[in-house]
Design a protein around this motif. Structure first.
Motif, mmCIF file in Angstrom:
data_model
loop_
_atom_site.group_PDB
_atom_site.id
_atom_site.type_symbol
_atom_site.label_atom_id
_atom_site.label_comp_id
_atom_site.label_asym_id
_atom_site.label_seq_id
_atom_site.Cartn_x
_atom_site.Cartn_y
_atom_site.Cartn_z
ATOM 1 N N THR A 10 -8.992 71.254 146.670
ATOM 2 C CA THR A 10 -8.170 72.440 146.451
ATOM 3 C C THR A 10 -8.038 73.270 147.710
ATOM 4 O O THR A 10 -7.467 74.338 147.687
ATOM 5 C CB THR A 10 -8.761 73.327 145.335
ATOM 6 O OG1 THR A 10 -10.091 73.685 145.696
ATOM 7 C CG2 THR A 10 -8.729 72.628 144.004
ATOM 8 N N CYS A 28 -7.143 78.436 152.429
ATOM 9 C CA CYS A 28 -7.331 77.817 151.115
ATOM 10 C C CYS A 28 -6.041 77.834 150.301
ATOM 11 O O CYS A 28 -5.196 78.709 150.474
ATOM 12 C CB CYS A 28 -8.419 78.552 150.340
ATOM 13 S SG CYS A 28 -10.044 78.439 151.085
ATOM 14 N N LYS A 30 -3.890 77.955 146.602
ATOM 15 C CA LYS A 30 -3.953 78.666 145.323
ATOM 16 C C LYS A 30 -4.794 77.844 144.358
ATOM 17 O O LYS A 30 -4.655 76.627 144.275
ATOM 18 C CB LYS A 30 -2.539 78.856 144.771
ATOM 19 C CG LYS A 30 -2.500 79.608 143.464
ATOM 20 C CD LYS A 30 -1.077 79.807 143.002
ATOM 21 C CE LYS A 30 -1.057 80.523 141.669
ATOM 22 N NZ LYS A 30 0.316 80.729 141.201
ATOM 23 N N GLY A 31 -5.687 78.498 143.651
ATOM 24 C CA GLY A 31 -6.550 77.835 142.682
ATOM 25 C C GLY A 31 -7.889 77.400 143.245
ATOM 26 O O GLY A 31 -8.773 77.009 142.496
ATOM 27 N N GLN A 33 -11.570 77.312 144.339
ATOM 28 C CA GLN A 33 -12.781 78.035 143.979
ATOM 29 C C GLN A 33 -13.798 77.761 145.077
ATOM 30 O O GLN A 33 -14.157 76.616 145.320
ATOM 31 C CB GLN A 33 -13.291 77.594 142.614
ATOM 32 C CG GLN A 33 -12.324 77.979 141.518
ATOM 33 C CD GLN A 33 -12.867 77.680 140.135
ATOM 34 O OE1 GLN A 33 -14.033 77.376 139.961
ATOM 35 N NE2 GLN A 33 -12.006 77.779 139.144
ATOM 36 N N GLN A 66 -19.007 83.937 144.866
ATOM 37 C CA GLN A 66 -18.000 82.941 144.529
ATOM 38 C C GLN A 66 -16.679 83.652 144.281
ATOM 39 O O GLN A 66 -16.653 84.744 143.719
ATOM 40 C CB GLN A 66 -18.418 82.165 143.288
ATOM 41 C CG GLN A 66 -19.665 81.350 143.517
ATOM 42 C CD GLN A 66 -20.063 80.535 142.296
ATOM 43 O OE1 GLN A 66 -19.319 80.402 141.341
ATOM 44 N NE2 GLN A 66 -21.261 79.986 142.335
ATOM 45 N N LYS A 68 -12.140 83.007 143.726
ATOM 46 C CA LYS A 68 -11.028 82.110 143.426
ATOM 47 C C LYS A 68 -9.765 82.676 144.059
ATOM 48 O O LYS A 68 -9.501 83.875 143.973
ATOM 49 C CB LYS A 68 -10.829 82.000 141.916
ATOM 50 C CG LYS A 68 -9.700 81.075 141.524
ATOM 51 C CD LYS A 68 -9.586 80.949 140.020
ATOM 52 C CE LYS A 68 -8.458 79.991 139.657
ATOM 53 N NZ LYS A 68 -8.329 79.805 138.225
ATOM 54 N N ILE A 70 -6.080 83.301 143.814
ATOM 55 C CA ILE A 70 -5.193 83.345 142.653
ATOM 56 C C ILE A 70 -3.722 83.454 143.007
ATOM 57 O O ILE A 70 -2.874 83.314 142.126
ATOM 58 C CB ILE A 70 -5.598 84.465 141.664
ATOM 59 C CG1 ILE A 70 -5.672 85.812 142.359
ATOM 60 C CG2 ILE A 70 -6.916 84.130 141.012
ATOM 61 C CD1 ILE A 70 -5.994 86.970 141.410
ATOM 62 N N VAL A 82 -7.122 87.309 145.567
ATOM 63 C CA VAL A 82 -8.359 86.601 145.233
ATOM 64 C C VAL A 82 -9.098 87.362 144.139
ATOM 65 O O VAL A 82 -8.869 88.553 143.936
ATOM 66 C CB VAL A 82 -9.287 86.443 146.464
ATOM 67 C CG1 VAL A 82 -8.629 85.613 147.539
ATOM 68 C CG2 VAL A 82 -9.714 87.780 147.031
ATOM 69 N N GLN A 83 -9.978 86.642 143.468
ATOM 70 C CA GLN A 83 -10.828 87.265 142.459
ATOM 71 C C GLN A 83 -12.269 87.019 142.859
ATOM 72 O O GLN A 83 -12.681 85.874 143.085
ATOM 73 C CB GLN A 83 -10.554 86.684 141.074
ATOM 74 C CG GLN A 83 -11.334 87.381 139.990
ATOM 75 C CD GLN A 83 -10.876 86.950 138.601
ATOM 76 O OE1 GLN A 83 -10.011 86.085 138.454
ATOM 77 N NE2 GLN A 83 -11.450 87.544 137.580
ATOM 78 N N LYS A 88 -9.989 91.614 140.995
ATOM 79 C CA LYS A 88 -8.919 91.035 141.809
ATOM 80 C C LYS A 88 -8.642 91.931 143.011
ATOM 81 O O LYS A 88 -8.611 93.157 142.891
ATOM 82 C CB LYS A 88 -7.644 90.881 140.978
ATOM 83 C CG LYS A 88 -7.813 89.888 139.854
ATOM 84 C CD LYS A 88 -6.586 89.823 138.981
ATOM 85 C CE LYS A 88 -6.842 88.884 137.813
ATOM 86 N NZ LYS A 88 -5.736 88.889 136.852
ATOM 87 N N SER A 107 -15.322 71.847 141.796
ATOM 88 C CA SER A 107 -14.107 72.635 141.551
ATOM 89 C C SER A 107 -12.889 71.752 141.736
ATOM 90 O O SER A 107 -12.888 70.828 142.521
ATOM 91 C CB SER A 107 -14.042 73.858 142.491
ATOM 92 O OG SER A 107 -13.858 73.440 143.824
#
Length: 108
Positions: A10, A28, A30-31, A33, A66, A68, A70, A82-83, A88, A107
């Protein structure tokens, strides 16, 4: 792939992964982790770099956290959404480039 190898599926295929297996959060997909490894200096911020680093840490962008990816702004540009820790955030790419991350095993 063995169980000890991180899954970079990812992460951006164009981004160079360092010898330590990390890359910038700005690289990175989208999506993705990922886990934060370090916050590195960014020359773009000049004398304000330490203040930017401190502010990111205050917001929860700490090694081991950690997160993600988004989403992205229009045409994949600023901001990067990001979250982290259930909250967010929207980061400029320059801020995201300070954050070195590694894929979280398993992931997708």
């Amino acid at each position: 792939m063995n169980a000890a190898s991180p899954n970079f599926s990812t992460l951006s295929t164009q981004a160079p992964i360092s010898s330590t297996g990390t890359l910038g959060l700005d690289e990175c997909r989208k999506g993705a982790q990922v886990r934060i490894v370090d916050l590195q200096p960014q020359s773009l911020f000049g004398g304000q770099d330490e203040r930017v680093t401190l502010r990111l840490k205050e917001l929860g962008f700490l090694p081991g956290a950690q997160l993600k990816v988004i989403g992205f702004g229009l045409l994949g540009s600023d901001p990067l959404a990001v979250q982290v820790n259930g909250t967010k955030f929207a980061l400029r790419r320059a801020e995201a480039a300070k954050i070195r991350v590694e894929a979280i095993s398993g992931s997708h």
